[in-house]
Structure formats: C-alpha cells, structure tokens
Write an enzyme that holds these catalytic residues in place. Structure first.
Site, PDB file in Angstrom:
ATOM      1  CG  HIS A 288      -2.301 -18.628   9.276  1.00 52.79           C
ATOM      2  ND1 HIS A 288      -1.558 -17.474   9.290  1.00 52.79           N
ATOM      3  CD2 HIS A 288      -3.171 -18.482   8.262  1.00 52.79           C
ATOM      4  CE1 HIS A 288      -1.985 -16.677   8.337  1.00 52.79           C
ATOM      5  NE2 HIS A 288      -2.951 -17.255   7.690  1.00 52.79           N
TER       6      HIS A 288
ATOM      7  CE  LYS B  58       1.148  -5.667 -13.511  1.00 57.73           C
ATOM      8  NZ  LYS B  58       2.586  -5.826 -13.542  1.00 57.73           N
TER       9      LYS B  58
ATOM     10  CE  LYS C 231      -2.136   3.508 -18.941  1.00 59.31           C
ATOM     11  NZ  LYS C 231      -1.593   2.381 -19.706  1.00 59.31           N
TER      12      LYS C 231
ATOM     13  CB  SER D 256      -5.136  -1.984  -8.775  1.00 60.32           C
ATOM     14  OG  SER D 256      -5.160  -3.045  -7.855  1.00 60.32           O
ATOM     15  N   PRO D 257      -4.570  -4.925 -10.624  1.00 61.29           N
ATOM     16  CG  PRO D 257      -2.837  -6.130 -11.638  1.00 61.29           C
ATOM     17  CD  PRO D 257      -3.154  -4.807 -10.991  1.00 61.29           C
TER      18      PRO D 257
ATOM     19  CE1 TYR E 202     -10.142 -10.807   8.173  1.00 64.63           C
ATOM     20  CE2 TYR E 202      -8.740 -11.345   6.314  1.00 64.63           C
ATOM     21  CZ  TYR E 202      -8.895 -11.096   7.656  1.00 64.63           C
ATOM     22  OH  TYR E 202      -7.797 -11.130   8.491  1.00 64.63           O
TER      23      TYR E 202
ATOM     24  CB  SER F  13      -4.926 -10.818   4.153  1.00 63.95           C
ATOM     25  OG  SER F  13      -5.679 -11.938   4.424  1.00 63.95           O
TER      26      SER F  13
ATOM     27  CB  SER G 156      -5.474 -14.499   1.162  1.00 63.16           C
ATOM     28  OG  SER G 156      -5.301 -13.917   2.389  1.00 63.16           O
ATOM     29  CD  GLN G 157      -1.963 -10.474  -5.049  1.00 64.78           C
ATOM     30  OE1 GLN G 157      -0.784 -10.407  -5.328  1.00 64.78           O
ATOM     31  NE2 GLN G 157      -2.808  -9.490  -5.301  1.00 64.78           N
TER      32      GLN G 157
HETATM   33  N1  COA Z   1      -2.388   0.426 -13.779  1.00 68.65           N
HETATM   34  C1  COA Z   1      -1.398  -0.403 -14.151  1.00 68.65           C
HETATM   35  N2  COA Z   1      -0.733  -1.208 -13.280  1.00 68.65           N
HETATM   36  C2  COA Z   1      -1.117  -1.177 -11.995  1.00 68.65           C
HETATM   37  C3  COA Z   1      -2.160  -0.347 -11.539  1.00 68.65           C
HETATM   38  C4  COA Z   1      -2.807   0.494 -12.495  1.00 68.65           C
HETATM   39  N3  COA Z   1      -3.811   1.300 -12.154  1.00 68.65           N
HETATM   40  N4  COA Z   1      -2.313  -0.517 -10.225  1.00 68.65           N
HETATM   41  C5  COA Z   1      -1.398  -1.432  -9.846  1.00 68.65           C
HETATM   42  N5  COA Z   1      -0.674  -1.822 -10.917  1.00 68.65           N
HETATM   43  C6  COA Z   1       0.451  -2.763 -10.933  1.00 68.65           C
HETATM   44  C7  COA Z   1       1.372  -2.553  -9.744  1.00 68.65           C
HETATM   45  O1  COA Z   1       2.331  -1.575 -10.024  1.00 68.65           O
HETATM   46  C8  COA Z   1       1.965  -3.938  -9.579  1.00 68.65           C
HETATM   47  O2  COA Z   1       2.983  -4.078 -10.564  1.00 68.65           O
HETATM   48  P1  COA Z   1       4.120  -5.226 -10.458  1.00 68.65           P
HETATM   49  O3  COA Z   1       3.450  -6.522 -10.768  1.00 68.65           O
HETATM   50  O4  COA Z   1       5.065  -4.809 -11.506  1.00 68.65           O
HETATM   51  O5  COA Z   1       4.641  -5.123  -9.075  1.00 68.65           O
HETATM   52  C9  COA Z   1       0.834  -4.863  -9.964  1.00 68.65           C
HETATM   53  O6  COA Z   1      -0.044  -4.074 -10.771  1.00 68.65           O
HETATM   54  C10 COA Z   1       0.079  -5.435  -8.790  1.00 68.65           C
HETATM   55  O7  COA Z   1      -0.486  -4.399  -8.008  1.00 68.65           O
HETATM   56  P2  COA Z   1      -1.902  -4.532  -7.304  1.00 68.65           P
HETATM   57  O8  COA Z   1      -2.659  -5.622  -7.945  1.00 68.65           O
HETATM   58  O9  COA Z   1      -2.541  -3.195  -7.245  1.00 68.65           O
HETATM   59  O10 COA Z   1      -1.606  -4.868  -5.814  1.00 68.65           O
HETATM   60  P3  COA Z   1      -0.585  -5.844  -5.107  1.00 68.65           P
HETATM   61  O11 COA Z   1      -0.103  -6.943  -5.957  1.00 68.65           O
HETATM   62  O12 COA Z   1       0.405  -4.975  -4.471  1.00 68.65           O
HETATM   63  O13 COA Z   1      -1.507  -6.523  -3.988  1.00 68.65           O
HETATM   64  C11 COA Z   1      -2.264  -6.583  -1.747  1.00 68.65           C
HETATM   65  C12 COA Z   1      -2.252  -5.801  -3.058  1.00 68.65           C
HETATM   66  C13 COA Z   1      -3.201  -5.899  -0.774  1.00 68.65           C
HETATM   67  C14 COA Z   1      -2.767  -7.989  -1.993  1.00 68.65           C
HETATM   68  C15 COA Z   1      -0.810  -6.652  -1.200  1.00 68.65           C
HETATM   69  O14 COA Z   1      -0.337  -5.361  -0.968  1.00 68.65           O
HETATM   70  C16 COA Z   1      -0.703  -7.409   0.087  1.00 68.65           C
HETATM   71  O15 COA Z   1      -0.903  -6.879   1.168  1.00 68.65           O
HETATM   72  N6  COA Z   1      -0.358  -8.702  -0.017  1.00 68.65           N
HETATM   73  C17 COA Z   1      -0.222  -9.591   1.140  1.00 68.65           C
HETATM   74  C18 COA Z   1      -1.542 -10.234   1.435  1.00 68.65           C
HETATM   75  C19 COA Z   1      -1.385 -11.263   2.507  1.00 68.65           C
HETATM   76  O16 COA Z   1      -0.945 -10.970   3.592  1.00 68.65           O
HETATM   77  N7  COA Z   1      -1.749 -12.505   2.158  1.00 68.65           N
HETATM   78  C20 COA Z   1      -1.505 -13.636   2.993  1.00 68.65           C
HETATM   79  C21 COA Z   1      -2.480 -13.817   4.070  1.00 68.65           C
HETATM   80  S1  COA Z   1      -2.280 -15.429   4.760  1.00 68.65           S
END
Ligand code: COA
Length: 629
Positions: free
Chosen positions: A346, A426, A429, A431-432, A455, A457, A557-558
């Site tokens: 990592h 979605k 409305k 955020s997934p 936690y 990330s 983590s996602q």
């Molecule tokens: N209504 C409808 N759609 C929405 C919404 C709402 N209220 N809020 C968000 N969405 C949509 C977004 O527009 C996005 O659309 P897309 O699939 O077309 O791109 C989708 O839903 C996903 O958004 P959301 O679930 O809010 O967040 P995200 O996928 O951006 O994830 C994090 C958020 C924090 C996980 C991401 O920004 C991140 O940092 N990922 C990296 C994590 C990481 O480092 N992991 C590895 C560690 S080893």
C-alpha cells in the site's frame, strides 16, 4: 489507512554498493513524486478553530455529558492564548511553507514505512478479478500472459503520460501515484522501511515458491508475444515442478523488524544479494498459484471469499502464502483453477489508481489475444538462487507459523449485494457513497447498540502529492438515524428525516475532507510537529474523546471499478470490521472482514445486519415516495 504514529530516526541498512543508476532507494518518496508538473494547489493547513469545532462534534457520540464537558474544557484550554494549540499551529504553518505537501513525508513514514506489523493482513489489500474457469494449464498461462501484456501496455501509457487525468468535478487529480505502480519495492529496514523505485524490462515469476527472472523483451529489443510468454511460463513451471519448502518469499510476510533482520542475514551472501536486487528491480511479480478448489465452493459468496483470502494472504504457508513477495507493489495472481487478481503493497499508492488499472487490464484480456510484436531472440527465464543459512531456515519456519496464525485469525465474507445499486440511490437524490456509509453505521448500531467510530478514506488528490483524509462517518446524526430506525414505534416520516439528515451530514464532511479540511490529518500534523520540536504531546490526545473516536471499529473504503471485481482488506482494530465496497449501477460488491480472536465481532452477523439495513433503507424510501404520490 493509518496504523501507527511514531517518529524514528532512520538507521539504514545500506544497499548502496548494489544500486545502479536505474535504481533509487528513498526514505519516503521518490524524485518521481517530487515534481508537481500538473501545477496542482498545495494541501492547505486547516484553521485551528475549524478543526477543533469539527472534532468536538465528531466525538459527541462517544462521550457522556460529564466527559463531554471535560473534552470541551480541554479543547478550550488547548486553543487559548495560554494553550499550546496556537503555537503548534504556527509551527505547522511554517513547516507547510517548506514542503510541497506538508503531510506527504510524515504520512508515508508514520502510516506505512515505520509501521512494524506485517504488510500482510495489516496493510496490503487484495484485489479480486472476476473468477475464471481454466480447463487446463494452457488456459491459466494464456490468462497470465495476457495479464502481463496488458500491464505492460498500461505501464507504457503511464510512462508517456497518456493515462487520462482523473477529475473531481472540475478539478484535476494528482496522477503521481500511477508512476509508482510498476518497478517499486518496499525494502525492510529496522524501524523504518525504504522504497526502491526502478525501471526495468522484466518481471519476477513465482511458482511453487521458486522465484524466476523473466525478461519480457528479447535480446533484439523486441517485446515477447503472448505465445512466447506462454512458452516461457511453461518452462518456469517445468523447472519448478516440486514445491520449494525453503521459499524465501514467505519472509516478506513477517513483522517488518524480523524481516529486516532476515534480509540482513540473507544479504551476507553475494548470491542472495543478487537475487534480492533482481526482485526489487522487476516491474511486478506474477504468482502462478496452485489450485484452491474455488469451483468446489457451493455459492458465489464463498467463491469470492476464497479468492479474497488468496489475494490478501495466499491462504497460509501450505497454500500460496509462500508463493509471494509481499514487498512488491504489484503481485498479479493467476491460480490454476481460476482465482485471479492481485495483492498490492500500500505505501506507494491508494487503491483507486490500482482499480483503474484493473479495469484496463480486464478489458484488455476480454478483448482477446493481442497481436503484439514478437522477438526473434527471447531469453530463457532464469531461476533466482538463494543460499539459506540455518538461522534463516529457522526464520522461514517461524514465518510459516506466523502467517498461518494471521490466516486463521482473519475472517472474510465477500458478496455481491444485488437488490440495488447506485442508480436506485441516485434516483432518490441521495449521494450513493453517503447513503452506503450510513447503512454501515446503522448495521453496526443494530449489532452492538453502541456508536462505532468509523473511518472512510477520502482522496486528497486535488492537491500535489495528496493521499487521503479520514471521513469520520460516525456523527450525532448517524446515531440519531440508527436509533430511529431501530425504534419500532417511530413514525416513518421521522425515520426518513433522520436518514436525510445523516446522509447530508456525511456528505458535508466528505466535501470538507476532499478539500483537505478534515480533522484527522490536521491533528496528526499538530502532534508530529510537537514531537519534532520537543514539545510534550498535549493532553487532548489522551482524552477519551480523541481516543474513542480514533478507535476505528469500522474501517471502510470505496474502491470503484467498472469490472465485477473488488478490493478487500482487514479491520484496523481487533474489535472492528473492514468494509471495502465497489458500488456499481445495479449492484454493490462488498468485502467485509473481522478478526476471529475477538468475541464481539463476526462477519456473518455483520453481513446480515448490513443487508438488513440496506433493505430497510430501500423500503423506507419506497414508502416515502408512495406517501408523497
Ligand atoms: N443525487 C443524485 N446523484 C448524486 C447525488 C445526489 N444527491 N449525490 C451524488 N450523486 C452522484 C454523483 O454525481 C456521482 O455521479 P456519477 O456516478 O455519474 O459520477 C455518483 O452519484 C457518486 O457520487 P457519491 O456517491 O456522492 O460520491 P463519490 O463516488 O464521488 O465517492 C468518495 C465519494 C469520498 C468515496 C470519493 O470522492 C473518494 O475520495 N474516493 C477515493 C477513496 C479512496 O481513496 N479509496 C482508496 C483507499 S485505499
């Protein structure tokens, strides 16, 4: 993920005589990351008042009234003119002016290189590719050859800066981590490991615990074709048809100080030094694993769970645990009966770039056979030799026992939740990601009737050299939501309100974390600057609020990829759970883990609680929609 915070002076075991111009061994990072060619902004140092306000809110779920008053008092004292907070903040701001990213070096040292527990289970995630059905050895080797060729194509795109720059909204993300995927190796050293960055034209192949050097370009400078790689892999298999009981690879699964000692002993022999250096400089490792009976498993989740175990720890010494070199950033795994994926060390990169590469490799494999060039003069694979002393032999035996203990302790449960995915969330409305995080909060509360520090990330790659910030998913709102959901008498409208509030509180924290304005990295910076300046670590860090809110019982983590793959890793604490998830449009891949040694946690009840929470939230949304009609 943050495992330990310690500051040590590096006491290097020197490798210098064996370093060529190709190879660079660094304390924490490489010249590859020292440039900011993308001209990205610098990671901000948050304002002290803001961090302390957010911190106080985030610790509320873990404190009773009396404790809460005490923590508030400590924060006030810390932040007053008489307190040490403003002084530490000033020092941190000064530190930030001298570094492209004020956290980068500290982070890689404290979270990774100084962390002494084994990288296996405690730090390195596994990534499971879709499970294959290989009919015979040819199928396995064809898949392995395709994996290597796709990886080489991807590396060439990285080298030419052709990987599309990832964006967060309108902001480009730092792409430096991609440059560290290939050719990187962690090297064990007492107290603090080092990273070695290299460029080369070969891979290390491991079969039956024997290690080989496989050139992917022939003497004529031409790349090997798929068929030529298959032939070379066949030769490797023939040369290693008997298992090597003294496979040194298993030493890389040890506690880092133990491995450093073994490495030092091994390095006394010239032949070993040569082999160690050969592994360190290779682009990646390919593990040709023995069969694990993956198709005998009765259900999809059992197959996934078995595959996950192989990618995290190799199933123990008698399975594929010694068929690894855990220090290499990338180890592709292609098992005889169709377990495929990788395990990755990592420290140089987060999961997301590895997942993006995974999509590329899987697409490329699915496209079919590549018509790449072939070499008129492919080189024979070379078996790497080791001279094992009695002392090292004993250490290998101990490493086998220790790995088996880790394997026995880690319970995994990996499954596809197929009732709905991102699209459904979605469409309501939400955020997934925030919705799923709240499902985990609810699941934990349902099981334990107590708040679970949580936690998640968040990538801080909008900033030069950015890695992650912690999203503290447990909040007063998440607990109110969980309580309302579990209250059989609560009105569905109230439940809906608490759910919306909890999701939006999580989303707010996420937005701040992505901007480098979370609590955890700032508090870490203040603590480390105190240590660097010989200032006593403030009492705030031993207060119940800090200690309990940082005991992350849910580590999540996602890691999103379009393929039907998923990443998996272990919990951060003994009484915790890990949940890595890949939310896709119509389903969600979950990989959960818990330690068997702890009586309070178990994957099966956690999975049931999580699935029930997702179902409840779904039903609540539908009920709410109907009542609106
Ligand atoms: N209504 C409808 N759609 C929405 C919404 C709402 N209220 N809020 C968000 N969405 C949509 C977004 O527009 C996005 O659309 P897309 O699939 O077309 O791109 C989708 O839903 C996903 O958004 P959301 O679930 O809010 O967040 P995200 O996928 O951006 O994830 C994090 C958020 C924090 C996980 C991401 O920004 C991140 O940092 N990922 C990296 C994590 C990481 O480092 N992991 C590895 C560690 S080893």
């Amino acid at each position: 993920m943050l495992r330990g915070i310690k500051i040590w002076t590096p006491k290097a075991f020197t490798l210098e005589p064996y370093i060529t111009s190709l190879n660079l061994v660094c304390n924490y990072t490489s010249a590859k990351s020292a440039t900011n060619s993308q001209q990205l902004p610098r990671l901000p140092v948050p304002k002290l008042d803001d961090t302390l306000r957010k911190f106080l809110k985030s610790v509320q779920p873990f404190l009773n009234d009396e404790e809460s008053v005490k923590t508030s008092g400590l924060i006030k004292q810390f932040n007053s003119n008489m307190g040490v907070g403003p002084k530490l903040q000033e020092l941190l701001v000064q530190h930030a002016t001298k570094h492209q990213n004020w956290l980068e070096e500290w982070w890689i040292n404290t979270a990774y290189l100084e962390y002494r527990d084994p990288v296996v289970v405690f730090s390195s995630p596994g990534l499971v590719y879709p499970i294959q059905k290989f009919r015979n050895e040819s199928d396995q080797l064809e898949y392995a050859a395709k994996t290597l060729l796709a990886a080489l194509e991807y590396k060439s795109m990285i080298d030419k800066d052709e990987i599309p720059v990832e964006m967060m909204g309108k902001n480009p993300l730092d792409m430096c981590q991609y440059k560290k995927i290939f050719g990187t190796c962690r090297i064990p050293h007492e107290k603090r490991d080092k990273l070695s960055y290299n460029d080369s034209k070969y891979v290390t192949v491991i079969h039956n615990n024997h290690l080989f050097h496989l050139d992917l370009w022939g003497s004529d400078g031409k790349k090997l074709s798929q068929q030529q790689i298959i032939e070379a892999l066949k030769t490797i298999k023939k040369l290693s048809c008997n298992p090597n009981n003294e496979g040194v690879g298993i030493l890389s699964s040890e506690n880092r100080d133990t491995w450093a000692k073994a490495y030092e002993l091994l390095s006394k022999e010239a032949v070993n030094r040569e082999s160690l250096l050969d592994i360190e400089r290779s682009l990646a490792v390919l593990c040709l694993d023995r069969a694990v009976g993956v198709h005998d498993a009765r259900s999809d989740w059992q197959r996934r769970t078995l595959a996950a175990a192989q990618t995290i720890h190799g199933g123990g010494a008698a399975s594929n645990g010694a068929n690894r070199w855990f220090d290499k950033t990338i180890q592709f795994i292609v098992g005889e009966d169709g377990v495929t994926g990788l395990t990755y060390e990592h420290s140089p990169a987060e999961g997301q770039p590895i997942a993006v590469m995974t999509d590329f490799i899987i697409n490329s494999i699915n496209k079919g056979s590549s018509k790449a060039e072939s070499s008129a003069s492919p080189k024979n694979p070379i078996k790497l030799k080791f001279k094992i002393s009695d002392e090292v032999s004993q250490m290998i035996e101990a490493a086998k026992t220790n790995l088996d203990k880790l394997v026995d302790d880690l319970e995994l449960n990996c499954f596809k939740y197929d009732k709905y995915g991102k699209n459904f969330i979605k469409s309501h409305k939400f955020s997934p990601d925030s919705y799923l995080q709240m499902a985990m909060q609810y699941a934990f509360y349902r099981l334990h009737q107590t708040p679970g520090a949580h936690y998640e990330s968040a990538a801080t790659r909008m900033f030069a050299g950015g890695r992650t910030e912690t999203i503290r998913s447990c909040s007063p709102e998440s607990i109110e939501f969980a309580k309302a959901m579990l209250d059989t008498k609560a009105d569905p409208k109230l439940k809906m309100q608490t759910m919306s509030k909890a999701i939006s509180a999580h989303k707010d924290y996420t937005v701040q974390a992505l901007q480098g304005l979370g609590v955890d990295r700032h508090l870490l910076g203040l603590k480390l600057i105190a240590k660097e300046n010989g200032i006593e670590v403030p009492e705030l860090y031993s207060d119940a609020g800090y200690v309990r809110s940082a005991h992350m019982r849910i580590s999540t983590s996602q890691v999103a990829c379009k393929s039907d793959g998923f990443m998996c890793y272990a919990p951060l604490v003994a009484d915790g759970y890990a949940t890595c998830y890949n939310p896709r449009d119509l389903d969600i891949n979950f990989a959960t883990a818990a330690f068997r040694r702890h009586p309070d946690t178990g994957c099966e009840p956690y999975r049931r609680a999580l699935e029930q929470s997702l179902q409840d939230m779904h039903d609540l949304l539908l009920l709410n929609t109907k009542s609106k009609l």
